[in-house]
Design a protein around this motif. Sequence first.
Motif, PDB file in Angstrom:
ATOM      1  N   THR A   6      43.480  48.479  36.941  1.00 61.57           N
ATOM      2  CA  THR A   6      43.453  47.365  35.994  1.00 61.57           C
ATOM      3  C   THR A   6      43.294  46.044  36.732  1.00 61.57           C
ATOM      4  OG1 THR A   6      44.860  48.631  34.503  1.00 61.57           O
ATOM      5  CG2 THR A   6      44.703  46.263  34.108  1.00 61.57           C
ATOM      6  N   LEU A   7      44.034  45.879  37.833  1.00 66.33           N
ATOM      7  CA  LEU A   7      43.933  44.651  38.630  1.00 66.33           C
ATOM      8  C   LEU A   7      42.520  44.464  39.176  1.00 66.33           C
ATOM      9  CD1 LEU A   7      45.307  42.230  40.115  1.00 66.33           C
ATOM     10  CD2 LEU A   7      45.703  43.808  41.997  1.00 66.33           C
ATOM     11  N   GLU A  60      40.038  41.436  38.296  1.00 66.54           N
ATOM     12  CA  GLU A  60      39.508  40.611  39.386  1.00 66.54           C
ATOM     13  C   GLU A  60      37.990  40.552  39.355  1.00 66.54           C
ATOM     14  OE1 GLU A  60      40.965  42.099  43.092  1.00 66.54           O
ATOM     15  OE2 GLU A  60      42.541  40.587  43.169  1.00 66.54           O
ATOM     16  N   THR A  61      37.370  41.668  39.068  1.00 64.48           N
ATOM     17  CA  THR A  61      35.914  41.712  39.021  1.00 64.48           C
ATOM     18  C   THR A  61      35.379  40.773  37.945  1.00 64.48           C
ATOM     19  OG1 THR A  61      35.932  43.997  39.793  1.00 64.48           O
ATOM     20  CG2 THR A  61      33.932  43.231  38.711  1.00 64.48           C
ATOM     21  N   PHE A 103      36.480  32.550  38.986  1.00 64.66           N
ATOM     22  CA  PHE A 103      37.573  31.600  38.776  1.00 64.66           C
ATOM     23  C   PHE A 103      38.670  31.775  39.822  1.00 64.66           C
ATOM     24  CE2 PHE A 103      35.778  32.385  34.535  1.00 64.66           C
ATOM     25  CZ  PHE A 103      35.316  31.103  34.265  1.00 64.66           C
ATOM     26  N   LEU A 104      38.925  33.012  40.222  1.00 64.68           N
ATOM     27  CA  LEU A 104      40.013  33.291  41.148  1.00 64.68           C
ATOM     28  C   LEU A 104      39.770  32.731  42.542  1.00 64.68           C
ATOM     29  CD1 LEU A 104      40.909  36.949  40.145  1.00 64.68           C
ATOM     30  CD2 LEU A 104      42.193  34.872  39.637  1.00 64.68           C
ATOM     31  N   ILE A 105      38.507  32.613  42.948  1.00 63.46           N
ATOM     32  CA  ILE A 105      38.244  32.101  44.291  1.00 63.46           C
ATOM     33  C   ILE A 105      38.661  30.650  44.427  1.00 63.46           C
ATOM     34  CG2 ILE A 105      36.430  33.746  44.830  1.00 63.46           C
ATOM     35  CD1 ILE A 105      34.383  31.574  44.176  1.00 63.46           C
ATOM     36  N   TRP A 106      38.868  29.961  43.309  1.00 61.24           N
ATOM     37  CA  TRP A 106      39.282  28.559  43.357  1.00 61.24           C
ATOM     38  C   TRP A 106      40.801  28.395  43.333  1.00 61.24           C
ATOM     39  CZ3 TRP A 106      35.787  25.362  44.939  1.00 61.24           C
ATOM     40  CH2 TRP A 106      34.451  25.679  44.753  1.00 61.24           C
ATOM     41  N   VAL A 107      41.527  29.470  43.144  1.00 53.37           N
ATOM     42  CA  VAL A 107      42.991  29.401  43.157  1.00 53.37           C
ATOM     43  C   VAL A 107      43.444  29.338  44.610  1.00 53.37           C
ATOM     44  CG1 VAL A 107      45.125  30.629  42.567  1.00 53.37           C
ATOM     45  CG2 VAL A 107      43.172  30.684  40.998  1.00 53.37           C
TER      46      VAL A 107
END
Length: 185
Positions: free
Chosen positions: A58-59, A63-64, A69-73
């Motif tokens: 699920t994670l 993530e995929t 968006f996650l690369i900016w966290v």
Amino acid sequence: MLGLGFIFKLIPTYGNITRIAALLVGLFFPTLESMKAIESKQLGDDTQWLTYWVCYATLISLETVAWSFLIWVPFYRLIRIAALAWLVAPQTRGATYVYTEFVRPFLLVAVAKACEVPSLEPYFRDFASTKPLSSPAATSAKNFDTLKREAGQAVEDTFEKVTQSASAEEDDHRAAYQPLKAHAQ
């Protein structure tokens, strides 16, 4: 020129180190522990690792979808490693918590919706309980707590059916169902 590109890939950078750490924590260690669980005679460890793999899948799926968006966290890769370590550790029971509180209710709704598609129904027939959770239209109107209670009741009913159908010779197997029932609740 190709040799220089290969050499630069070997230089330890933040991205490479966190990828290796995530592989060790999220894949290699759980795979080794899953192999041990398969070889053991206990059912509790199998449940722990199956739960982990559902949460991990699920994670990875989330993530995929959300990677752009996650690369900016800030420090996301370190947060991910810490989250994987929390999911993996049997002492924290992180995978069990995430599964029962977030993943399972979501998947039960997805299975209920998939059962309504005629071409998918044969694949999800085994997941359907004798007491239907509810229709997808009614499910979207219900709040999350009601859905969670219905899902828990459906699992409890399933375990009761399995326990009642076990023969007297399988008393050892009945004892093995109890940790699974406690885990599902």
